[in-house]
Design a protein around this motif. Structure first.
Motif, PDB file in Angstrom:
ATOM      1  N   HIS A   1       0.715  -1.326  -0.023  1.00  0.00           N
ATOM      2  CA  HIS A   1       0.036   0.009   0.089  1.00  0.00           C
ATOM      3  C   HIS A   1       0.932   1.158  -0.091  1.00  0.00           C
ATOM      4  O   HIS A   1       2.256   1.363   0.470  1.00  0.00           O
ATOM      5  CB  HIS A   1      -0.772   0.042   1.285  1.00  0.00           C
TER       6      HIS A   1
ATOM      7  N   GLY B   1       2.790   4.521   1.210  1.00  0.00           N
ATOM      8  CA  GLY B   1       3.143   4.948   2.321  1.00  0.00           C
ATOM      9  C   GLY B   1       3.548   3.559   3.405  1.00  0.00           C
ATOM     10  O   GLY B   1       3.807   3.871   4.473  1.00  0.00           O
ATOM     11  N   GLU B   2       3.674   2.467   2.709  1.00  0.00           N
ATOM     12  CA  GLU B   2       4.138   1.053   3.467  1.00  0.00           C
ATOM     13  C   GLU B   2       5.621   0.681   3.134  1.00  0.00           C
ATOM     14  O   GLU B   2       5.780   0.529   1.823  1.00  0.00           O
ATOM     15  CB  GLU B   2       3.108   0.010   3.337  1.00  0.00           C
ATOM     16  N   LEU B   3       6.245   0.503   4.126  1.00  0.00           N
ATOM     17  CA  LEU B   3       7.655  -0.056   3.819  1.00  0.00           C
ATOM     18  C   LEU B   3       7.353  -1.766   4.250  1.00  0.00           C
ATOM     19  O   LEU B   3       7.471  -2.090   5.347  1.00  0.00           O
ATOM     20  CB  LEU B   3       8.709   0.608   4.711  1.00  0.00           C
ATOM     21  N   VAL B   4       7.722  -2.203   3.097  1.00  0.00           N
ATOM     22  CA  VAL B   4       7.617  -3.821   3.181  1.00  0.00           C
ATOM     23  C   VAL B   4       9.115  -4.343   3.047  1.00  0.00           C
ATOM     24  O   VAL B   4       9.574  -4.122   1.882  1.00  0.00           O
ATOM     25  CB  VAL B   4       6.688  -4.611   2.124  1.00  0.00           C
TER      26      VAL B   4
ATOM     27  N   ALA C   1      13.128   4.929   5.076  1.00  0.00           N
ATOM     28  CA  ALA C   1      11.946   4.660   5.968  1.00  0.00           C
ATOM     29  C   ALA C   1      11.585   6.435   6.010  1.00  0.00           C
ATOM     30  O   ALA C   1       9.971   6.245   5.906  1.00  0.00           O
ATOM     31  CB  ALA C   1      12.206   4.069   7.506  1.00  0.00           C
ATOM     32  N   ARG C   2      12.089   7.094   6.406  1.00  0.00           N
ATOM     33  CA  ARG C   2      11.575   8.471   6.424  1.00  0.00           C
ATOM     34  C   ARG C   2      11.148   9.012   4.985  1.00  0.00           C
ATOM     35  O   ARG C   2       9.929   9.568   5.137  1.00  0.00           O
ATOM     36  CB  ARG C   2      12.633   9.411   6.982  1.00  0.00           C
TER      37      ARG C   2
ATOM     38  N   HIS D   1       7.677   6.993   4.238  1.00  0.00           N
ATOM     39  CA  HIS D   1       6.213   7.578   5.072  1.00  0.00           C
ATOM     40  C   HIS D   1       6.183   8.789   4.905  1.00  0.00           C
ATOM     41  O   HIS D   1       4.921   9.387   5.062  1.00  0.00           O
ATOM     42  CB  HIS D   1       6.921   7.310   6.489  1.00  0.00           C
TER      43      HIS D   1
ATOM     44  N   ARG E   1      13.125  -1.982  10.715  1.00  0.00           N
ATOM     45  CA  ARG E   1      12.374  -0.524  10.388  1.00  0.00           C
ATOM     46  C   ARG E   1      11.254  -0.653   9.633  1.00  0.00           C
ATOM     47  O   ARG E   1      10.648   0.060   9.178  1.00  0.00           O
ATOM     48  CB  ARG E   1      13.584   0.190   9.872  1.00  0.00           C
ATOM     49  N   ALA E   2      10.864  -2.087   9.304  1.00  0.00           N
ATOM     50  CA  ALA E   2       9.782  -2.317   8.117  1.00  0.00           C
ATOM     51  C   ALA E   2       8.607  -2.026   8.918  1.00  0.00           C
ATOM     52  O   ALA E   2       8.349  -2.510  10.227  1.00  0.00           O
ATOM     53  CB  ALA E   2       9.936  -3.810   7.767  1.00  0.00           C
ATOM     54  N   ASP E   3       7.483  -1.893   8.128  1.00  0.00           N
ATOM     55  CA  ASP E   3       6.138  -1.922   8.531  1.00  0.00           C
ATOM     56  C   ASP E   3       5.472  -3.418   8.656  1.00  0.00           C
ATOM     57  O   ASP E   3       4.640  -3.777   9.563  1.00  0.00           O
ATOM     58  CB  ASP E   3       5.308  -1.067   7.731  1.00  0.00           C
ATOM     59  N   ARG E   4       5.958  -4.059   7.647  1.00  0.00           N
ATOM     60  CA  ARG E   4       5.706  -5.387   7.561  1.00  0.00           C
ATOM     61  C   ARG E   4       6.861  -6.244   6.960  1.00  0.00           C
ATOM     62  O   ARG E   4       7.488  -5.677   6.174  1.00  0.00           O
ATOM     63  CB  ARG E   4       4.622  -5.559   6.472  1.00  0.00           C
TER      64      ARG E   4
END
Length: 225
Positions: free
Chosen positions: A32, A34-37, A187-188, A191, A209-212
């Motif tokens: 999605h 804004g997502e860091l996978v 990451a910054r 986001h 640092r991942a969102d998922r």
């Protein structure tokens, strides 16, 4: 959040004299805005193969990749156009042109897309500022550290304001301190800009640092609990 990148039943098989090699097997993935996978896995697990398919550089043996609902395998889809505007890639090495300055390297994709010179200058300045290199705009790659060169590569990837960022082991060639700075930067920016990012790595600090996190083992992709 909207899904901007999807992989459905993605499989890549490479023929070899000793038999077929399945690099990626029936992989599913949704990312999605804004997502860091992070796709985690050891060397040889299939991470690079997965990213090349997600970016339209390689076609799957079966399954499909959708970018904004456009199927990359559909002959009607302008894959080159998507790679020039919607999809950006970062690799282990920055791959900068040594005869060009940092600003000129960042400018390359804008020149290819024939962006107006005034807008081009503004976007290059913004991209270099975002990665903290505005003071190094006129320096050539040979005058920059490895971490600075990687930052220029990131600025070049983001200057077209892509919706999708694909990064293949972006910290592999860097020391731990510089690698941490690059990871924080990615990451910054993801986001802040609302970019959908997929980072392939086996670096525990990047994984943290991942969102998922998804684990890739012997070509099989699974969500980490």
């Amino acid at each position: 959040m909207s899904a901007v990148l999807r992989a459905e039943s993605l499989t890549r098989v490479f023929p070899s004299p000793g038999g077929d090699v399945v690099a990626v097997r029936d992989a599913g993935l949704t990312v999605h805005a804004g997502e860091l996978v992070v796709v985690a896995g050891r060397s040889g697990a299939g991470k690079t193969t997965l990213l090349t398919m997600l970016g339209g550089l390689d076609r799957p043996t079966s399954g499909r990749v959708l970018v904004d609902d456009a199927d990359l395998a559909d002959p009607a889809t302008d894959v080159a156009g998507l790679r020039g505007t919607r999809i950006a890639s970062i690799f282990q090495t920055a791959g900068l042109l040594p005869v060009l300055s940092a600003a000129e390297n960042v400018e390359v994709p804008l020149r290819i897309r024939r962006v107006d010179p005034r807008e081009r200058d503004q976007r290059v300045a913004t991209a270099l500022r975002d990665v903290g290199l505005e003071a190094h705009a006129r320096q050539r790659p040979g005058e920059l550290s490895g971490g600075q060169q990687q930052r220029v590569g990131i600025a070049r990837a983001l200057v077209m304001d892509p919706g999708i960022l694909l990064a293949d082991e972006p910290t592999a060639q860097l020391d731990s301190e510089t690698g941490a700075q690059i990871m924080d930067l990615v990451a910054r920016l993801v986001h802040h800009r609302g970019t959908a990012a997929v980072v392939a790595t086996h670096d525990p600090a990047m994984i943290a640092r991942a969102d998922r996190v998804l684990d890739l083992h012997d070509g099989v992709l699974r969500a980490r609990p």
